[in-house]
Design a protein around this motif. Structure first.
Motif, PDB file in Angstrom:
ATOM      1  N   GLN A  25       0.836  -1.211   0.000  1.00 43.90           N
ATOM      2  CA  GLN A  25       0.000   0.000   0.000  1.00 43.90           C
ATOM      3  C   GLN A  25       0.873   1.264   0.000  1.00 43.90           C
ATOM      4  O   GLN A  25       0.553   2.244  -0.658  1.00 43.90           O
ATOM      5  N   GLY A  26       1.979   1.218   0.739  1.00 43.95           N
ATOM      6  CA  GLY A  26       2.886   2.372   0.778  1.00 43.95           C
ATOM      7  C   GLY A  26       3.446   2.662  -0.600  1.00 43.95           C
ATOM      8  O   GLY A  26       3.522   3.816  -1.033  1.00 43.95           O
ATOM      9  N   GLU A  27       3.808   1.595  -1.283  1.00 46.17           N
ATOM     10  CA  GLU A  27       4.373   1.722  -2.632  1.00 46.17           C
ATOM     11  C   GLU A  27       3.335   2.340  -3.580  1.00 46.17           C
ATOM     12  O   GLU A  27       3.642   3.253  -4.357  1.00 46.17           O
ATOM     13  N   MET A  28       2.097   1.833  -3.504  1.00 42.79           N
ATOM     14  CA  MET A  28       1.030   2.335  -4.378  1.00 42.79           C
ATOM     15  C   MET A  28       0.741   3.809  -4.076  1.00 42.79           C
ATOM     16  O   MET A  28       0.560   4.628  -4.986  1.00 42.79           O
ATOM     17  N   LEU A  29       0.712   4.139  -2.793  1.00 45.58           N
ATOM     18  CA  LEU A  29       0.397   5.504  -2.383  1.00 45.58           C
ATOM     19  C   LEU A  29       1.499   6.471  -2.798  1.00 45.58           C
ATOM     20  O   LEU A  29       1.230   7.575  -3.299  1.00 45.58           O
ATOM     21  N   ASN A  30       2.719   6.047  -2.618  1.00 50.25           N
ATOM     22  CA  ASN A  30       3.871   6.869  -3.004  1.00 50.25           C
ATOM     23  C   ASN A  30       3.778   7.223  -4.497  1.00 50.25           C
ATOM     24  O   ASN A  30       3.865   8.381  -4.894  1.00 50.25           O
ATOM     25  N   ARG A  31       3.540   6.189  -5.316  1.00 52.59           N
ATOM     26  CA  ARG A  31       3.483   6.404  -6.767  1.00 52.59           C
ATOM     27  C   ARG A  31       2.306   7.314  -7.129  1.00 52.59           C
ATOM     28  O   ARG A  31       2.430   8.257  -7.914  1.00 52.59           O
ATOM     29  N   TYR A  32       1.147   7.020  -6.529  1.00 49.28           N
ATOM     30  CA  TYR A  32      -0.073   7.781  -6.831  1.00 49.28           C
ATOM     31  C   TYR A  32       0.108   9.272  -6.499  1.00 49.28           C
ATOM     32  O   TYR A  32      -0.201  10.144  -7.307  1.00 49.28           O
ATOM     33  N   LEU A  33       0.645   9.534  -5.314  1.00 55.17           N
ATOM     34  CA  LEU A  33       0.789  10.938  -4.883  1.00 55.17           C
ATOM     35  C   LEU A  33       1.837  11.663  -5.719  1.00 55.17           C
ATOM     36  O   LEU A  33       1.673  12.834  -6.077  1.00 55.17           O
ATOM     37  N   GLN A  34       2.900  10.945  -6.069  1.00 58.87           N
ATOM     38  CA  GLN A  34       3.927  11.568  -6.928  1.00 58.87           C
ATOM     39  C   GLN A  34       3.355  11.880  -8.299  1.00 58.87           C
ATOM     40  O   GLN A  34       3.639  12.927  -8.877  1.00 58.87           O
ATOM     41  N   ASP A  35       2.529  10.955  -8.828  1.00 55.11           N
ATOM     42  CA  ASP A  35       1.909  11.198 -10.140  1.00 55.11           C
ATOM     43  C   ASP A  35       0.998  12.417 -10.108  1.00 55.11           C
ATOM     44  O   ASP A  35       0.826  13.098 -11.120  1.00 55.11           O
ATOM     45  N   LEU A  36       0.395  12.685  -8.938  1.00 57.04           N
ATOM     46  CA  LEU A  36      -0.454  13.884  -8.813  1.00 57.04           C
ATOM     47  C   LEU A  36       0.386  15.164  -8.711  1.00 57.04           C
ATOM     48  O   LEU A  36      -0.151  16.264  -8.713  1.00 57.04           O
ATOM     49  N   GLY A  37       1.698  14.992  -8.520  1.00 59.51           N
ATOM     50  CA  GLY A  37       2.580  16.175  -8.438  1.00 59.51           C
ATOM     51  C   GLY A  37       2.985  16.559  -7.020  1.00 59.51           C
ATOM     52  O   GLY A  37       3.556  17.624  -6.813  1.00 59.51           O
ATOM     53  N   HIS A  38       2.676  15.696  -6.043  1.00 62.06           N
ATOM     54  CA  HIS A  38       3.063  16.009  -4.660  1.00 62.06           C
ATOM     55  C   HIS A  38       4.512  15.600  -4.405  1.00 62.06           C
ATOM     56  O   HIS A  38       4.938  14.537  -4.854  1.00 62.06           O
ATOM     57  N   PRO A  39       5.248  16.396  -3.652  1.00 67.98           N
ATOM     58  CA  PRO A  39       6.560  15.945  -3.178  1.00 67.98           C
ATOM     59  C   PRO A  39       6.332  14.953  -2.026  1.00 67.98           C
ATOM     60  O   PRO A  39       5.662  15.288  -1.051  1.00 67.98           O
TER      61      PRO A  39
END
Ligand code: TMP
Length: 226
Positions: A25-39
């Motif tokens: 879940q951490g991996e998925m969340l990291n990727r998802y948030l980065q794709d949205l443009g969040h640091p």
């Protein structure tokens, strides 16, 4: 930030017993948030810093089964103190989203509920040493020890010798850990959300996003994500 106001970022923690799927879940969340443009800073305890990596080897080794609960707690708190002060707080102060795979709720579930270290000892050390920083949101991936053990046994067949001293603990230990996490969520229902972890990873992720999306800060480009 709940107890310590340190900046505009967001502090998310993922918690749960062994084999609950936190890392996926951490991996998925990291990727998802980065794709949205969040640091984003995706990190973990124990072992989110170089010093923490060394502490992780000591505390998790199955050569150290005779470690007393208080020593175990102090090592986790040493790891946490280094982690919070050198990595988590600076990232939040810069407006980043920090995702930590485990944090202080793990000490409450494992060292207090399962190992019996008194809660006032944990509270005192956490406040005095690690600064008492409270996550903005915590997801507990809840799984029965029976299902978790099946997942772990599968891994140990393909990778013998990979089990940590915690994974080798009796089922009664894992039951206490699970009850510990459920108790934490009952006492802090606004912050701690329990997600059943015996579902497909995509479904779990969807439930996490439903809760998280309204909390997300605007992206650096100025867009909102809700
Ligand atoms: P993990 O990295 O695979 O989640 O393993 C970390 C292990 O350390 C896990 O068995 C839970 C345990 N732990 C504690 O007992 N107390 C703590 O405060 C933390 C952060 C982890």
């Amino acid at each position: 930030m709940n107890s310590v106001d340190i900046g505009t970022g967001l502090f998310i923690t993922l918690e749960g017993g062994e084999g609950s799927g936190k890392t996926t879940q951490g991996e998925m969340l990291n990727r998802y948030l980065q794709d949205l443009g969040h640091p984003v800073v995706w990190t973990k305890e124990p072992g989110g810093t170089d010093i923490g990596q060394a502490l992780r080897k000591v505390v998790m080794s199955n050569r150290h089964r005779d470690m007393v609960p208080e020593t175990e707690l102090l090592i986790y708190l040493a790891d946490r103190t280094q982690h919070v002060k050198s990595k988590i707080i600076p990232a939040i102060a810069e407006g980043k989203i920090v995702i930590s795979d485990r944090y202080h709720d793990s000490s409450v579930a494992y060292q207090h509920f399962a190992r019996g270290v008194p809660m006032d000892t944990l509270d005192f050390l956490f406040q005095r040493l690690a600064g008492g920083l409270v996550p903005d949101i915590t997801f507990v991936l809840d799984i029965s020890p029976e299902t978790a053990m099946k997942r772990i046994e599968k891994r140990s067949i393909s990778d013998p010798g990979s089990l940590s001293k915690f994974e080798e603990e009796a089922r009664s230990f894992h039951r206490k850990v699970r009850q510990g996490f459920l108790d934490i969520s009952r006492k802090a229902p606004g912050r701690v959300k329990v997600i059943p972890a015996d579902q497909a990873p995509d479904k779990i992720f969807g439930q996490i996003l439903d809760i998280l999306t309204p909390l997300l800060p605007p992206t650096t480009s100025g867009d909102t994500n809700s």
